[in-house]
Motif scaffolding. Structure first.
Motif, PDB file in Angstrom:
ATOM      1  N   LEU A   1      36.302  42.139  52.233  1.00  0.00           N
ATOM      2  CA  LEU A   1      37.183  41.725  50.969  1.00  0.00           C
ATOM      3  C   LEU A   1      36.792  42.997  50.046  1.00  0.00           C
ATOM      4  O   LEU A   1      35.758  43.450  49.744  1.00  0.00           O
ATOM      5  CB  LEU A   1      36.526  40.438  50.610  1.00  0.00           C
TER       6      LEU A   1
ATOM      7  N   GLY B   1      40.029  43.716  44.139  1.00  0.00           N
ATOM      8  CA  GLY B   1      40.600  42.765  45.081  1.00  0.00           C
ATOM      9  C   GLY B   1      40.848  43.699  46.415  1.00  0.00           C
ATOM     10  O   GLY B   1      40.453  44.623  46.665  1.00  0.00           O
TER      11      GLY B   1
ATOM     12  N   SER C   1      45.133  47.628  48.303  1.00  0.00           N
ATOM     13  CA  SER C   1      44.941  46.720  46.755  1.00  0.00           C
ATOM     14  C   SER C   1      46.146  46.513  46.224  1.00  0.00           C
ATOM     15  O   SER C   1      46.713  47.502  45.902  1.00  0.00           O
ATOM     16  CB  SER C   1      43.812  47.031  45.897  1.00  0.00           C
TER      17      SER C   1
ATOM     18  N   GLU D   1      45.312  41.462  44.356  1.00  0.00           N
ATOM     19  CA  GLU D   1      45.275  39.995  44.892  1.00  0.00           C
ATOM     20  C   GLU D   1      43.494  40.092  45.229  1.00  0.00           C
ATOM     21  O   GLU D   1      43.124  40.869  45.917  1.00  0.00           O
ATOM     22  CB  GLU D   1      46.019  39.804  45.876  1.00  0.00           C
ATOM     23  N   GLN D   2      43.106  38.778  44.999  1.00  0.00           N
ATOM     24  CA  GLN D   2      41.572  38.539  45.576  1.00  0.00           C
ATOM     25  C   GLN D   2      41.808  37.785  46.777  1.00  0.00           C
ATOM     26  O   GLN D   2      42.340  36.607  46.984  1.00  0.00           O
ATOM     27  CB  GLN D   2      41.017  37.876  44.669  1.00  0.00           C
ATOM     28  N   TYR D   3      41.341  38.536  47.852  1.00  0.00           N
ATOM     29  CA  TYR D   3      41.395  37.651  49.290  1.00  0.00           C
ATOM     30  C   TYR D   3      40.198  36.824  49.481  1.00  0.00           C
ATOM     31  O   TYR D   3      38.941  37.285  48.717  1.00  0.00           O
ATOM     32  CB  TYR D   3      41.515  38.571  50.424  1.00  0.00           C
ATOM     33  N   SER D   4      40.211  35.636  49.980  1.00  0.00           N
ATOM     34  CA  SER D   4      38.740  35.046  50.415  1.00  0.00           C
ATOM     35  C   SER D   4      38.517  35.083  51.578  1.00  0.00           C
ATOM     36  O   SER D   4      37.305  34.532  51.852  1.00  0.00           O
ATOM     37  CB  SER D   4      39.353  33.221  49.858  1.00  0.00           C
TER      38      SER D   4
ATOM     39  N   ARG E   1      44.489  34.247  51.200  1.00  0.00           N
ATOM     40  CA  ARG E   1      43.919  34.274  49.777  1.00  0.00           C
ATOM     41  C   ARG E   1      44.250  32.727  49.308  1.00  0.00           C
ATOM     42  O   ARG E   1      45.004  32.147  50.189  1.00  0.00           O
ATOM     43  CB  ARG E   1      44.680  35.169  49.045  1.00  0.00           C
TER      44      ARG E   1
ATOM     45  N   ARG F   1      49.703  32.654  51.409  1.00  0.00           N
ATOM     46  CA  ARG F   1      48.507  32.355  51.760  1.00  0.00           C
ATOM     47  C   ARG F   1      48.129  33.380  52.868  1.00  0.00           C
ATOM     48  O   ARG F   1      46.676  33.787  52.587  1.00  0.00           O
ATOM     49  CB  ARG F   1      48.150  31.087  52.189  1.00  0.00           C
TER      50      ARG F   1
ATOM     51  N   THR G   1      53.849  38.841  55.287  1.00  0.00           N
ATOM     52  CA  THR G   1      52.874  37.812  54.805  1.00  0.00           C
ATOM     53  C   THR G   1      53.631  36.389  55.391  1.00  0.00           C
ATOM     54  O   THR G   1      54.709  36.335  55.962  1.00  0.00           O
ATOM     55  CB  THR G   1      53.127  37.597  53.246  1.00  0.00           C
TER      56      THR G   1
END
Length: 185
Positions: free
Chosen positions: A113, A119, A136, A139-142, A156, A161, A174
């Motif tokens: 990540l 991000g 990048s 967005e912050q991906y989880s 994310r 998602r 996506t």
């Protein structure tokens, strides 16, 4: 206890405890040896989702996103550290989804990540620790996973998602889901 466990190429099982200690259980004697991976013995204010993955060459990759470090260790040589990869600590080093670090099928690239500020995602050469690709969009991906096809999947919290990338982190597309993704197998 949730610690990562991997079968070893030479037989036996390795379990990672406390995010830095490899316990190796012998398949022939049942004996136990323990080795501390010094490059991972760093205190962190945040917990991280520590992972351990076997590589095709018999070594293992151990990664702790809370300290921004991954280590390749050789179980056949008393878990000697072969290489160390340093990367920025992500905004979400723990929590769902489980995958914070992913390894390519050939074991040559580790996907992580992106850092808390930028991000996105980054890819590093496992042998050299060099950054080979990054992406990048702010967005912050989880979570990050490598699918059997070699496609990189990033998860994310916001819609859409699911984000799909090529091995070089070029965006593919996506998809959205209302499911809460906790892991990808």
């Amino acid at each position: 206890g949730g610690e990562p466990v991997v079968p070893l190429a030479a037989g036996g099982i390795a379990r990672l405890v406390r995010g830095r200690d490899a316990e190796v259980y012998s398949a022939t004697t049942g004996g136990l040896t323990q080795v501390t991976l010094g490059s991972l013995a760093i205190a962190s204010a945040k917990p991280g989702a520590v992972t351990m993955r076997a590589r095709p060459d018999g070594t293992v990759l151990v990664a702790d996103p809370a300290i921004g470090r991954a280590v390749v260790a050789d179980p056949a040589d008393s878990f000697r550290e072969v290489s160390v990869i340093s990367f920025p600590v992500p905004a979400l080093p723990i929590g769902g989804p489980a995958g914070k670090v992913a390894l390519s099928a050939d074991g040559g690239v580790v996907y992580v990540l992106g850092g808390a500020g930028a991000g996105g995602l980054s890819a590093y050469n496992v042998a050299t620790g060099a950054l080979t690709a990054s992406y990048s969009d702010g967005e912050q991906y989880s979570g990050v996973y490598v699918l059997p096809s070699g496609t990189v999947l990033a998860v994310r919290m916001a819609s859409p998602r699911l984000a799909f990338f090529g091995a070089s982190l070029a965006p593919i597309g996506t998809a959205d889901t209302d499911l809460n993704v906790t892991a990808v197998f």
